[in-house]
Write a protein that holds these residues in place. Structure first.
Motif, PDB file in Angstrom:
ATOM      1  N   VAL A 265      41.896  42.681  40.791  1.00 54.71           N
ATOM      2  CA  VAL A 265      41.019  41.508  40.752  1.00 54.71           C
ATOM      3  C   VAL A 265      40.028  41.628  39.596  1.00 54.71           C
ATOM      4  CG1 VAL A 265      39.331  42.499  42.357  1.00 54.71           C
ATOM      5  CG2 VAL A 265      39.548  40.002  42.154  1.00 54.71           C
ATOM      6  N   LEU A 266      39.676  42.855  39.230  1.00 58.90           N
ATOM      7  CA  LEU A 266      38.743  43.064  38.122  1.00 58.90           C
ATOM      8  C   LEU A 266      39.381  42.672  36.798  1.00 58.90           C
ATOM      9  CD1 LEU A 266      37.099  46.446  39.185  1.00 58.90           C
ATOM     10  CD2 LEU A 266      36.146  44.144  39.367  1.00 58.90           C
ATOM     11  N   GLU A 267      40.665  42.981  36.619  1.00 58.60           N
ATOM     12  CA  GLU A 267      41.353  42.563  35.401  1.00 58.60           C
ATOM     13  C   GLU A 267      41.483  41.037  35.334  1.00 58.60           C
ATOM     14  OE1 GLU A 267      42.578  46.799  34.579  1.00 58.60           O
ATOM     15  OE2 GLU A 267      42.432  45.663  36.433  1.00 58.60           O
ATOM     16  N   LEU A 268      41.684  40.412  36.485  1.00 57.92           N
ATOM     17  CA  LEU A 268      41.732  38.949  36.524  1.00 57.92           C
ATOM     18  C   LEU A 268      40.400  38.372  36.045  1.00 57.92           C
ATOM     19  CD1 LEU A 268      43.028  36.243  37.300  1.00 57.92           C
ATOM     20  CD2 LEU A 268      42.236  36.635  39.653  1.00 57.92           C
ATOM     21  N   ILE A 269      39.304  38.961  36.504  1.00 58.82           N
ATOM     22  CA  ILE A 269      37.971  38.529  36.079  1.00 58.82           C
ATOM     23  C   ILE A 269      37.787  38.753  34.586  1.00 58.82           C
ATOM     24  CG2 ILE A 269      35.492  39.010  36.319  1.00 58.82           C
ATOM     25  CD1 ILE A 269      36.079  39.678  39.280  1.00 58.82           C
ATOM     26  N   VAL A 270      38.276  39.879  34.088  1.00 56.61           N
ATOM     27  CA  VAL A 270      38.189  40.179  32.651  1.00 56.61           C
ATOM     28  C   VAL A 270      38.857  39.083  31.835  1.00 56.61           C
ATOM     29  CG1 VAL A 270      39.136  41.692  30.847  1.00 56.61           C
ATOM     30  CG2 VAL A 270      37.910  42.684  32.779  1.00 56.61           C
ATOM     31  N   PHE A 271      40.062  38.672  32.243  1.00 59.95           N
ATOM     32  CA  PHE A 271      40.774  37.643  31.484  1.00 59.95           C
ATOM     33  C   PHE A 271      40.038  36.310  31.542  1.00 59.95           C
ATOM     34  CE2 PHE A 271      44.066  34.368  30.890  1.00 59.95           C
ATOM     35  CZ  PHE A 271      44.507  34.743  29.630  1.00 59.95           C
ATOM     36  N   ILE A 272      39.494  35.972  32.683  1.00 56.14           N
ATOM     37  CA  ILE A 272      38.746  34.721  32.823  1.00 56.14           C
ATOM     38  C   ILE A 272      37.518  34.731  31.909  1.00 56.14           C
ATOM     39  CG2 ILE A 272      37.342  33.329  34.402  1.00 56.14           C
ATOM     40  CD1 ILE A 272      39.297  34.169  36.625  1.00 56.14           C
ATOM     41  N   ILE A 273      36.822  35.863  31.871  1.00 51.09           N
ATOM     42  CA  ILE A 273      35.653  35.976  30.989  1.00 51.09           C
ATOM     43  C   ILE A 273      36.082  35.862  29.529  1.00 51.09           C
ATOM     44  CG2 ILE A 273      33.807  37.504  30.185  1.00 51.09           C
ATOM     45  CD1 ILE A 273      33.676  38.632  33.030  1.00 51.09           C
ATOM     46  N   GLY A 274      37.230  36.473  29.194  1.00 47.34           N
ATOM     47  CA  GLY A 274      37.759  36.351  27.833  1.00 47.34           C
ATOM     48  C   GLY A 274      38.013  34.899  27.453  1.00 47.34           C
ATOM     49  N   LEU A 275      38.559  34.125  28.390  1.00 46.80           N
ATOM     50  CA  LEU A 275      38.769  32.695  28.161  1.00 46.80           C
ATOM     51  C   LEU A 275      37.449  31.976  27.903  1.00 46.80           C
ATOM     52  CD1 LEU A 275      41.444  31.750  30.863  1.00 46.80           C
ATOM     53  CD2 LEU A 275      41.694  31.464  28.393  1.00 46.80           C
ATOM     54  N   ILE A 276      36.443  32.335  28.687  1.00 40.73           N
ATOM     55  CA  ILE A 276      35.128  31.689  28.549  1.00 40.73           C
ATOM     56  C   ILE A 276      34.490  32.036  27.209  1.00 40.73           C
ATOM     57  CG2 ILE A 276      32.776  31.606  29.482  1.00 40.73           C
ATOM     58  CD1 ILE A 276      34.042  32.073  32.263  1.00 40.73           C
ATOM     59  N   VAL A 277      34.564  33.310  26.829  1.00 53.86           N
ATOM     60  CA  VAL A 277      33.959  33.766  25.575  1.00 53.86           C
ATOM     61  C   VAL A 277      34.596  33.071  24.375  1.00 53.86           C
ATOM     62  CG1 VAL A 277      33.710  35.759  24.037  1.00 53.86           C
ATOM     63  CG2 VAL A 277      33.209  35.998  26.474  1.00 53.86           C
TER      64      VAL A 277
END
Length: 218
Positions: free
Chosen positions: A174-186
């Motif tokens: 779930v942490l990697e999923l959050i990482v990818f979502i943050i990458g999309l936002i950035v």
């Protein structure tokens, strides 16, 4: 070309030398703190406070910090929010010197072992991090070049965060999923259309990367 150059000039945000030094020192100590914490979590799991042990058990933070995705995201954020491509190179390199150095110093002198093969991978990653950061900084703009760079970065990040094949697809955690979502936002674009296009192309490209280079990035 003129548009790209204008995009670069608009993206740069000059700051004082004192602030540059302070920012770099902060990133050095952040790297040292995160590298030390990562190795402490990996080495001293039986001695962790009960709350931290419960969190680590539920989210597997120790293994998460041992993979590339979170560090790639941190480096991306440092690059994107640096005031110039040159500063991005310096800041990311200093961060990784602090993180990797503290991790393996802890491993060697406190944990009592030195995993040479893994260390060489991280030392190599640290050595090329200034070049990668320099390139990533240009993804913050609005030009076609920035769009292409954002797509490439997201494709690599996607393969660090997810595992998939013909009949399966899953996030590493779930942490990697959050990482990818943050990458999309950035790396978000100005319009919903361009944002959706960036995400779609990056995923398609990630699948192509996975075919050409069929080993996990994580």
């Amino acid at each position: 070309m003129i548009r790209v150059l204008n995009d670069i000039r608009n993206a740069e945000n000059p700051i004082s030398n004192n602030k540059k030094i302070i920012n770099t020192i902060v990133l050095l100590f952040l790297g040292i703190a995160l590298g030390t914490f990562s190795k402490y979590l990996d080495f001293s799991q039986a001695e962790l406070p009960s709350v931290l042990m419960a969190i680590n058990g539920a989210l597997d933070i120790g293994n998460f910090l041992g993979r590339f995705a979170i560090w790639t995201l941190i480096a991306l954020c440092i690059s994107i929010y640096s005031n110039s491509a040159k500063r991005a190179s310096i800041n990311v390199f200093i961060f990784f010197v602090g993180m990797v150095g503290s991790y393996y110093l802890y491993s060697n002198y406190i944990a009592g072992f030195f995993p040479r093969s893994y260390a060489m991978i991280w030392f190599g990653f640290t050595a090329i991090s200034p070049l990668l950061a320099f390139v990533c900084w240009y993804a913050k703009g609005k030009s076609k070049l920035a769009f292409i760079l954002s797509v490439l970065i997201l494709a690599v990040l996607f393969n660090m965060c997810f595992v998939y094949g013909c009949w399966y697809f899953s996030a590493l955690s779930v942490l990697e999923l959050i990482v990818f979502i943050i990458g999309l936002i950035v790396l978000r674009r100005d319009t919903l259309r361009s944002f959706a296009l960036m995400g779609t192309i990056s995923i398609v490209l990630a699948f192509l990367f996975n075919i050409i280079i069929p080993f996990p990035f994580g």
